[in-house]
Design a protein around this motif. Structure first.
Motif, short mmCIF file in Angstrom:
data_model
loop_
_atom_site.label_atom_id
_atom_site.label_comp_id
_atom_site.label_asym_id
_atom_site.label_seq_id
_atom_site.Cartn_x
_atom_site.Cartn_y
_atom_site.Cartn_z
N LYS A 288 0.84 -1.20 0.00
CA LYS A 288 0.00 0.00 0.00
C LYS A 288 0.87 1.25 0.00
CE LYS A 288 -3.95 -2.03 2.47
NZ LYS A 288 -4.81 -1.92 3.67
N ILE A 289 0.46 2.22 -0.78
CA ILE A 289 1.13 3.51 -0.84
C ILE A 289 0.12 4.59 -0.42
CG2 ILE A 289 2.35 5.16 -2.30
CD1 ILE A 289 3.81 2.51 -1.92
N TYR A 290 0.52 5.41 0.54
CA TYR A 290 -0.33 6.51 1.02
C TYR A 290 0.30 7.82 0.52
CZ TYR A 290 -2.05 2.91 4.21
OH TYR A 290 -2.58 1.76 4.76
N THR A 291 -0.46 8.59 -0.26
CA THR A 291 0.06 9.84 -0.80
C THR A 291 -0.34 11.01 0.10
OG1 THR A 291 -1.85 10.41 -2.17
CG2 THR A 291 -0.26 8.86 -3.09
N ARG A 292 0.36 12.10 -0.07
CA ARG A 292 0.08 13.30 0.71
C ARG A 292 -1.24 13.93 0.32
NH1 ARG A 292 5.54 16.72 1.67
NH2 ARG A 292 4.33 17.33 3.49
N ALA A 293 -1.76 13.56 -0.87
CA ALA A 293 -3.07 14.05 -1.31
C ALA A 293 -4.22 13.27 -0.71
CB ALA A 293 -3.15 14.00 -2.84
N GLY A 294 -3.90 12.21 0.05
CA GLY A 294 -4.94 11.42 0.70
C GLY A 294 -5.33 10.16 -0.05
N GLY B 77 3.34 7.66 3.32
CA GLY B 77 3.59 6.43 4.04
C GLY B 77 3.59 5.23 3.12
N LEU B 78 4.22 4.13 3.55
CA LEU B 78 4.26 2.91 2.76
C LEU B 78 4.00 1.71 3.67
CD1 LEU B 78 6.97 4.77 1.85
CD2 LEU B 78 7.07 3.02 0.09
N GLU B 79 3.40 0.70 3.07
CA GLU B 79 3.27 -0.60 3.72
C GLU B 79 3.71 -1.64 2.71
OE1 GLU B 79 -0.11 -3.45 5.85
OE2 GLU B 79 -0.46 -1.29 5.63
N LYS C 162 6.23 -0.11 7.56
CA LYS C 162 4.87 0.14 8.01
C LYS C 162 4.68 1.64 8.16
CE LYS C 162 3.37 -4.14 8.61
NZ LYS C 162 2.20 -4.69 7.89
N PRO C 163 3.52 2.17 7.75
CA PRO C 163 3.32 3.62 7.83
C PRO C 163 3.02 4.08 9.25
CG PRO C 163 1.34 2.57 7.00
CD PRO C 163 2.37 1.47 7.17
N MET C 164 3.29 5.34 9.50
CA MET C 164 2.91 6.01 10.74
C MET C 164 2.23 7.32 10.34
SD MET C 164 6.30 5.31 13.08
CE MET C 164 5.47 5.91 14.56
N LEU C 165 1.02 7.21 9.82
CA LEU C 165 0.35 8.32 9.17
C LEU C 165 0.04 9.48 10.11
CD1 LEU C 165 -2.06 6.29 6.87
CD2 LEU C 165 0.19 7.22 6.33
N ASP C 166 -0.10 9.19 11.39
CA ASP C 166 -0.41 10.25 12.34
C ASP C 166 0.84 11.00 12.80
OD1 ASP C 166 0.48 7.94 13.55
OD2 ASP C 166 -0.52 8.36 15.45
N LYS C 167 2.02 10.59 12.33
CA LYS C 167 3.28 11.20 12.76
C LYS C 167 3.88 12.12 11.70
CE LYS C 167 3.31 8.88 16.63
NZ LYS C 167 3.11 9.56 17.93
N GLY C 168 3.40 12.06 10.46
CA GLY C 168 3.91 12.95 9.42
C GLY C 168 5.18 12.47 8.76
N ILE D 65 12.21 3.53 13.75
CA ILE D 65 11.36 4.59 13.21
C ILE D 65 12.26 5.64 12.57
CG2 ILE D 65 9.75 6.44 13.79
CD1 ILE D 65 8.74 4.70 16.09
N MET D 66 11.95 5.99 11.32
CA MET D 66 12.78 6.97 10.63
C MET D 66 11.94 7.82 9.68
SD MET D 66 14.91 4.87 7.68
CE MET D 66 15.78 3.90 8.90
N PRO D 67 12.41 9.03 9.36
CA PRO D 67 11.74 9.87 8.36
C PRO D 67 11.90 9.30 6.96
CG PRO D 67 13.19 11.17 9.78
CD PRO D 67 13.52 9.73 10.01
N LEU D 68 10.91 9.52 6.11
CA LEU D 68 11.01 9.06 4.73
C LEU D 68 12.19 9.71 4.01
CD1 LEU D 68 7.28 8.97 3.58
CD2 LEU D 68 8.79 7.03 3.96
#
Length: 340
Positions: free
Chosen positions: A25-31, A66-68, A87-93, A106-109
Protein backbone atom coordinates in the motif's frame (compact mmCIF):
# COMPACT_ATOMS: atom_id res chain seq x y z
CA UNK A 1 -23.80 -27.91 -13.15
CA UNK A 2 -20.47 -29.45 -12.15
CA UNK A 3 -18.74 -27.41 -14.84
CA UNK A 4 -20.20 -24.18 -13.45
CA UNK A 5 -19.08 -25.10 -9.93
CA UNK A 6 -15.59 -25.94 -11.14
CA UNK A 7 -15.35 -22.66 -13.07
CA UNK A 8 -16.57 -20.68 -10.04
CA UNK A 9 -14.04 -22.46 -7.83
CA UNK A 10 -11.13 -21.48 -10.11
CA UNK A 11 -12.38 -17.89 -10.28
CA UNK A 12 -12.45 -17.79 -6.48
CA UNK A 13 -8.93 -19.23 -6.21
CA UNK A 14 -7.60 -16.78 -8.80
CA UNK A 15 -9.21 -13.85 -7.00
CA UNK A 16 -7.68 -14.97 -3.69
CA UNK A 17 -4.25 -15.19 -5.28
CA UNK A 18 -4.66 -11.71 -6.75
CA UNK A 19 -5.71 -10.27 -3.40
CA UNK A 20 -2.82 -12.02 -1.71
CA UNK A 21 -0.33 -10.65 -4.25
CA UNK A 22 -1.68 -7.09 -4.05
CA UNK A 23 -0.67 -6.50 -0.42
CA UNK A 24 1.52 -3.40 -0.73
CA UNK A 25 0.00 0.00 0.00
CA UNK A 26 1.13 3.51 -0.84
CA UNK A 27 -0.33 6.51 1.02
CA UNK A 28 0.06 9.84 -0.80
CA UNK A 29 0.08 13.30 0.71
CA UNK A 30 -3.07 14.05 -1.31
CA UNK A 31 -4.94 11.42 0.70
CA UNK A 32 -4.99 8.66 -1.94
CA UNK A 33 -4.30 5.01 -1.08
CA UNK A 34 -2.88 2.74 -3.80
CA UNK A 35 -3.04 -1.03 -3.38
CA UNK A 36 -0.80 -3.15 -5.55
CA UNK A 37 2.81 -4.28 -5.89
CA UNK A 38 5.75 -2.11 -4.88
CA UNK A 39 8.62 -2.25 -7.38
CA UNK A 40 11.35 0.19 -6.37
CA UNK A 41 12.32 3.67 -5.29
CA UNK A 42 15.46 5.38 -6.49
CA UNK A 43 16.44 8.91 -7.46
CA UNK A 44 13.33 10.20 -5.67
CA UNK A 45 10.88 8.26 -7.90
CA UNK A 46 8.71 5.44 -6.55
CA UNK A 47 7.48 2.79 -9.00
CA UNK A 48 4.24 0.98 -8.14
CA UNK A 49 2.12 -1.50 -10.10
CA UNK A 50 -1.64 -2.07 -9.79
CA UNK A 51 -4.17 -4.26 -11.57
CA UNK A 52 -6.43 -1.32 -12.38
CA UNK A 53 -3.88 0.68 -14.41
CA UNK A 54 -2.40 -0.13 -17.82
CA UNK A 55 1.11 0.88 -16.76
CA UNK A 56 3.12 1.30 -13.59
CA UNK A 57 2.71 4.44 -11.50
CA UNK A 58 5.76 6.68 -11.06
CA UNK A 59 5.32 8.94 -8.04
CA UNK A 60 7.60 11.69 -6.74
CA UNK A 61 9.06 10.60 -3.40
CA UNK A 62 8.11 13.92 -1.79
CA UNK A 63 4.44 13.15 -2.51
CA UNK A 64 4.52 9.95 -0.43
CA UNK A 65 3.14 10.09 3.12
CA UNK A 66 3.59 6.43 4.04
CA UNK A 67 4.26 2.91 2.76
CA UNK A 68 3.27 -0.60 3.72
CA UNK A 69 5.54 -3.02 1.86
CA UNK A 70 7.05 -6.43 2.40
CA UNK A 71 10.48 -7.96 1.81
CA UNK A 72 12.74 -5.23 0.45
CA UNK A 73 16.23 -3.82 0.76
CA UNK A 74 16.12 -0.35 2.30
CA UNK A 75 19.10 2.00 1.86
CA UNK A 76 19.48 5.02 4.14
CA UNK A 77 21.44 8.25 3.83
CA UNK A 78 24.03 7.13 6.40
CA UNK A 79 24.86 4.07 4.32
CA UNK A 80 23.04 1.43 6.39
CA UNK A 81 21.19 -1.31 4.53
CA UNK A 82 18.12 -2.96 6.09
CA UNK A 83 16.47 -6.17 4.91
CA UNK A 84 12.79 -6.14 5.81
CA UNK A 85 9.56 -4.20 5.35
CA UNK A 86 7.99 -0.84 6.07
CA UNK A 87 4.87 0.14 8.01
CA UNK A 88 3.32 3.62 7.83
CA UNK A 89 2.91 6.01 10.74
CA UNK A 90 0.35 8.32 9.17
CA UNK A 91 -0.41 10.25 12.34
CA UNK A 92 3.28 11.20 12.76
CA UNK A 93 3.91 12.95 9.42
CA UNK A 94 6.19 11.22 6.88
CA UNK A 95 7.56 8.72 9.37
CA UNK A 96 7.73 4.97 8.76
CA UNK A 97 8.55 1.95 10.87
CA UNK A 98 11.35 -0.20 9.43
CA UNK A 99 10.76 -3.82 10.43
CA UNK A 100 14.00 -5.70 9.92
CA UNK A 101 15.47 -8.84 11.44
CA UNK A 102 15.59 -8.58 15.24
CA UNK A 103 15.01 -4.82 15.17
CA UNK A 104 12.42 -2.15 14.55
CA UNK A 105 13.39 1.44 13.73
CA UNK A 106 11.36 4.59 13.21
CA UNK A 107 12.78 6.97 10.63
CA UNK A 108 11.74 9.87 8.36
CA UNK A 109 11.01 9.06 4.73
CA UNK A 110 13.63 11.64 3.71
CA UNK A 111 16.34 9.46 5.33
CA UNK A 112 15.57 6.67 2.85
CA UNK A 113 17.49 7.05 -0.42
CA UNK A 114 16.62 3.80 -2.19
CA UNK A 115 14.32 0.79 -1.82
CA UNK A 116 14.54 -2.35 -3.91
CA UNK A 117 11.92 -5.08 -3.71
CA UNK A 118 13.48 -8.51 -3.40
CA UNK A 119 10.90 -9.71 -5.95
CA UNK A 120 12.10 -7.29 -8.64
CA UNK A 121 13.54 -9.19 -11.61
CA UNK A 122 16.59 -8.40 -13.75
CA UNK A 123 14.67 -6.46 -16.42
CA UNK A 124 13.26 -4.03 -13.89
CA UNK A 125 16.74 -3.17 -12.60
CA UNK A 126 17.96 -1.96 -16.01
CA UNK A 127 17.67 1.58 -17.41
CA UNK A 128 18.56 2.41 -21.03
CA UNK A 129 18.52 5.87 -22.60
CA UNK A 130 19.17 6.93 -26.20
CA UNK A 131 19.35 10.47 -27.58
CA UNK A 132 20.37 12.22 -30.79
CA UNK A 133 20.84 15.76 -32.05
CA UNK A 134 21.33 17.59 -35.34
CA UNK A 135 22.30 21.17 -36.20
CA UNK A 136 22.76 22.99 -39.52
CA UNK A 137 24.35 26.41 -40.03
CA UNK A 138 23.65 27.79 -43.53
CA UNK A 139 26.16 30.66 -43.37
CA UNK A 140 29.24 28.42 -43.31
CA UNK A 141 27.58 25.13 -44.35
CA UNK A 142 28.27 23.38 -41.05
CA UNK A 143 26.33 20.19 -40.22
CA UNK A 144 26.77 18.53 -36.86
CA UNK A 145 25.21 15.27 -35.69
CA UNK A 146 25.40 13.68 -32.26
CA UNK A 147 24.27 10.39 -30.77
CA UNK A 148 24.54 9.02 -27.26
CA UNK A 149 23.48 5.91 -25.40
CA UNK A 150 23.61 4.94 -21.73
CA UNK A 151 22.75 1.78 -19.84
CA UNK A 152 22.76 1.04 -16.12
CA UNK A 153 22.00 -1.87 -13.81
CA UNK A 154 21.38 -1.51 -10.07
CA UNK A 155 21.66 -4.61 -7.89
CA UNK A 156 21.63 -5.13 -4.14
CA UNK A 157 25.36 -4.35 -3.82
CA UNK A 158 26.58 -4.15 -7.40
CA UNK A 159 26.03 -1.37 -9.97
CA UNK A 160 27.01 -1.23 -13.62
CA UNK A 161 27.03 1.83 -15.92
CA UNK A 162 28.04 2.06 -19.58
CA UNK A 163 27.96 4.94 -22.05
CA UNK A 164 28.81 5.72 -25.67
CA UNK A 165 28.67 8.99 -27.63
CA UNK A 166 29.67 10.29 -31.05
CA UNK A 167 29.79 13.82 -32.48
CA UNK A 168 30.51 14.38 -36.17
CA UNK A 169 31.00 17.72 -37.94
CA UNK A 170 31.03 18.35 -41.68
CA UNK A 171 31.88 21.75 -43.20
CA UNK A 172 32.40 22.81 -46.80
CA UNK A 173 36.08 22.99 -47.85
CA UNK A 174 37.18 21.71 -44.41
CA UNK A 175 38.14 18.17 -43.41
CA UNK A 176 35.31 16.50 -41.43
CA UNK A 177 35.92 15.85 -37.75
CA UNK A 178 34.74 12.95 -35.64
CA UNK A 179 34.78 12.54 -31.86
CA UNK A 180 33.86 9.21 -30.24
CA UNK A 181 34.06 8.26 -26.59
CA UNK A 182 32.61 5.70 -24.21
CA UNK A 183 33.30 3.47 -21.26
CA UNK A 184 31.91 1.49 -18.37
CA UNK A 185 32.11 1.44 -14.57
CA UNK A 186 31.43 -1.41 -12.13
CA UNK A 187 30.79 -0.50 -8.49
CA UNK A 188 30.58 -2.72 -5.41
CA UNK A 189 29.33 -1.42 -2.05
CA UNK A 190 31.67 -2.50 0.74
CA UNK A 191 30.65 -0.68 3.93
CA UNK A 192 27.90 1.85 4.44
CA UNK A 193 28.59 4.71 1.98
CA UNK A 194 31.97 3.35 0.84
CA UNK A 195 32.53 1.44 -2.40
CA UNK A 196 35.18 0.03 -4.72
CA UNK A 197 35.08 0.91 -8.41
CA UNK A 198 36.68 -0.40 -11.56
CA UNK A 199 36.19 0.43 -15.20
CA UNK A 200 37.54 1.65 -18.49
CA UNK A 201 37.05 4.55 -20.90
CA UNK A 202 38.16 5.40 -24.43
CA UNK A 203 38.38 8.53 -26.58
CA UNK A 204 39.03 9.08 -30.27
CA UNK A 205 39.24 12.63 -31.65
CA UNK A 206 40.25 13.36 -35.25
CA UNK A 207 40.65 17.11 -34.61
CA UNK A 208 43.43 16.39 -32.07
CA UNK A 209 44.81 13.54 -34.24
CA UNK A 210 44.10 11.19 -31.34
CA UNK A 211 43.38 7.82 -32.90
CA UNK A 212 42.66 6.20 -29.54
CA UNK A 213 43.24 6.74 -25.87
CA UNK A 214 42.07 3.89 -23.62
CA UNK A 215 42.23 4.12 -19.84
CA UNK A 216 41.67 1.40 -17.26
CA UNK A 217 41.00 2.52 -13.68
CA UNK A 218 40.53 1.09 -10.20
CA UNK A 219 39.75 2.98 -7.01
CA UNK A 220 37.61 3.53 -3.94
CA UNK A 221 34.79 6.02 -3.48
CA UNK A 222 32.55 7.45 -0.80
CA UNK A 223 29.16 9.18 -0.75
CA UNK A 224 29.82 12.47 1.02
CA UNK A 225 26.16 13.47 0.61
CA UNK A 226 23.40 11.03 -0.21
CA UNK A 227 19.69 11.66 0.33
CA UNK A 228 16.41 11.50 -1.56
CA UNK A 229 17.21 14.72 -3.48
CA UNK A 230 20.92 14.73 -4.32
CA UNK A 231 24.12 12.79 -3.99
CA UNK A 232 27.75 13.82 -4.10
CA UNK A 233 30.50 11.23 -4.23
CA UNK A 234 34.26 11.46 -4.46
CA UNK A 235 37.03 8.91 -4.86
CA UNK A 236 40.66 8.18 -5.63
CA UNK A 237 42.67 5.40 -7.23
CA UNK A 238 45.08 4.42 -9.99
CA UNK A 239 44.84 4.29 -13.77
CA UNK A 240 46.77 3.06 -16.81
CA UNK A 241 46.40 4.86 -20.16
CA UNK A 242 47.47 3.80 -23.65
CA UNK A 243 47.62 6.53 -26.31
CA UNK A 244 48.01 6.40 -30.07
CA UNK A 245 48.31 9.67 -32.03
CA UNK A 246 48.21 9.69 -35.82
CA UNK A 247 49.27 12.38 -38.27
CA UNK A 248 52.58 12.59 -40.12
CA UNK A 249 54.53 11.20 -37.17
CA UNK A 250 52.44 8.54 -35.40
CA UNK A 251 53.17 8.39 -31.68
CA UNK A 252 52.38 5.76 -29.07
CA UNK A 253 52.86 5.88 -25.30
CA UNK A 254 51.69 4.29 -22.05
CA UNK A 255 51.15 6.31 -18.88
CA UNK A 256 50.74 5.20 -15.26
CA UNK A 257 48.49 7.72 -13.53
CA UNK A 258 46.67 8.61 -10.36
CA UNK A 259 42.90 8.97 -10.31
CA UNK A 260 40.65 11.53 -8.67
CA UNK A 261 36.93 11.66 -9.27
CA UNK A 262 33.91 13.68 -8.18
CA UNK A 263 30.26 13.38 -9.18
CA UNK A 264 27.23 15.47 -8.24
CA UNK A 265 23.69 14.44 -9.14
CA UNK A 266 20.45 16.30 -8.36
CA UNK A 267 17.23 14.52 -9.37
CA UNK A 268 14.42 16.01 -7.31
CA UNK A 269 14.01 19.24 -9.30
CA UNK A 270 10.48 18.72 -10.59
CA UNK A 271 10.96 17.44 -14.18
CA UNK A 272 14.62 18.50 -14.28
CA UNK A 273 17.74 16.53 -13.35
CA UNK A 274 21.32 17.78 -13.23
CA UNK A 275 24.60 15.87 -13.36
CA UNK A 276 28.22 17.04 -13.13
CA UNK A 277 31.11 14.58 -13.28
CA UNK A 278 34.89 15.03 -13.34
CA UNK A 279 37.80 12.60 -13.63
CA UNK A 280 41.36 13.85 -12.99
CA UNK A 281 44.47 11.90 -14.05
CA UNK A 282 47.86 13.16 -12.75
CA UNK A 283 50.61 11.22 -14.55
CA UNK A 284 53.36 9.43 -12.63
CA UNK A 285 55.16 8.43 -15.85
CA UNK A 286 55.24 11.96 -17.32
CA UNK A 287 55.57 13.97 -14.11
CA UNK A 288 53.73 17.30 -14.22
CA UNK A 289 51.21 16.20 -16.85
CA UNK A 290 47.52 16.40 -15.92
CA UNK A 291 44.45 15.24 -17.78
CA UNK A 292 40.90 16.25 -16.82
CA UNK A 293 37.64 14.92 -18.26
CA UNK A 294 34.47 16.82 -17.30
CA UNK A 295 30.84 16.11 -18.23
CA UNK A 296 27.90 18.36 -17.29
CA UNK A 297 24.29 17.82 -18.35
CA UNK A 298 20.81 19.19 -17.66
CA UNK A 299 17.83 17.01 -18.58
CA UNK A 300 14.13 17.86 -18.77
CA UNK A 301 11.61 15.01 -18.78
CA UNK A 302 8.82 15.00 -21.36
CA UNK A 303 5.71 12.78 -21.57
CA UNK A 304 5.99 9.15 -22.76
CA UNK A 305 9.53 8.76 -21.37
CA UNK A 306 11.02 11.28 -23.80
CA UNK A 307 13.40 14.02 -22.67
CA UNK A 308 15.49 16.92 -23.93
CA UNK A 309 19.04 17.43 -22.73
CA UNK A 310 21.81 20.02 -22.82
CA UNK A 311 25.35 18.67 -22.39
CA UNK A 312 28.81 20.13 -22.08
CA UNK A 313 31.92 17.90 -22.30
CA UNK A 314 35.47 19.19 -21.78
CA UNK A 315 38.79 17.38 -22.08
CA UNK A 316 42.02 19.02 -20.90
CA UNK A 317 45.59 17.74 -21.32
CA UNK A 318 48.38 19.91 -19.86
CA UNK A 319 51.08 18.28 -22.00
CA UNK A 320 49.85 16.38 -25.10
CA UNK A 321 52.31 13.99 -26.72
CA UNK A 322 52.20 15.97 -29.97
CA UNK A 323 51.65 19.63 -30.82
CA UNK A 324 47.87 19.90 -30.59
CA UNK A 325 45.46 22.01 -28.55
CA UNK A 326 45.39 21.32 -24.81
CA UNK A 327 41.61 21.83 -24.66
CA UNK A 328 38.76 20.17 -26.47
CA UNK A 329 35.09 20.70 -25.68
CA UNK A 330 31.65 19.88 -27.06
CA UNK A 331 28.35 21.59 -26.35
CA UNK A 332 25.27 19.78 -27.64
CA UNK A 333 21.50 19.69 -27.35
CA UNK A 334 19.55 16.52 -28.02
CA UNK A 335 16.21 14.78 -27.66
CA UNK A 336 16.02 11.24 -26.32
CA UNK A 337 13.99 8.40 -24.89
CA UNK A 338 14.51 6.35 -21.73
CA UNK A 339 13.46 2.77 -21.06
CA UNK A 340 13.19 1.65 -17.44
Amino acid sequence: MNTKKTFSFFILIFTCFQLFAQTDKIYTRAGDVLVGEFKSMQKAVLVFDTDYADKEFQIDWTEIDGLEIGNSIIYTSDGIRYYGGLKPMLDKGRLVRVIAKDQEIIMPLDDIVQITSIKVNLKERIIISLDAGFSLTKANSVRQTSAQGKASYTGDKWRFNANFSNVGTVQKDVDPTDRTEGGFTITRDIYRNAMIMGGSEFLSNSEQMLDLRSTGRLGVGYYIIRNSRIYFQAGAGLALSREHYGGDNPTKANSFEGLGLAEFNAYNLSDFSFMAQMYTYPSFTDWGRWRVNADISLKYDLPLDFYIKLSYIHNFDSNPLIDVSKNDYVFKSSIGWEWD
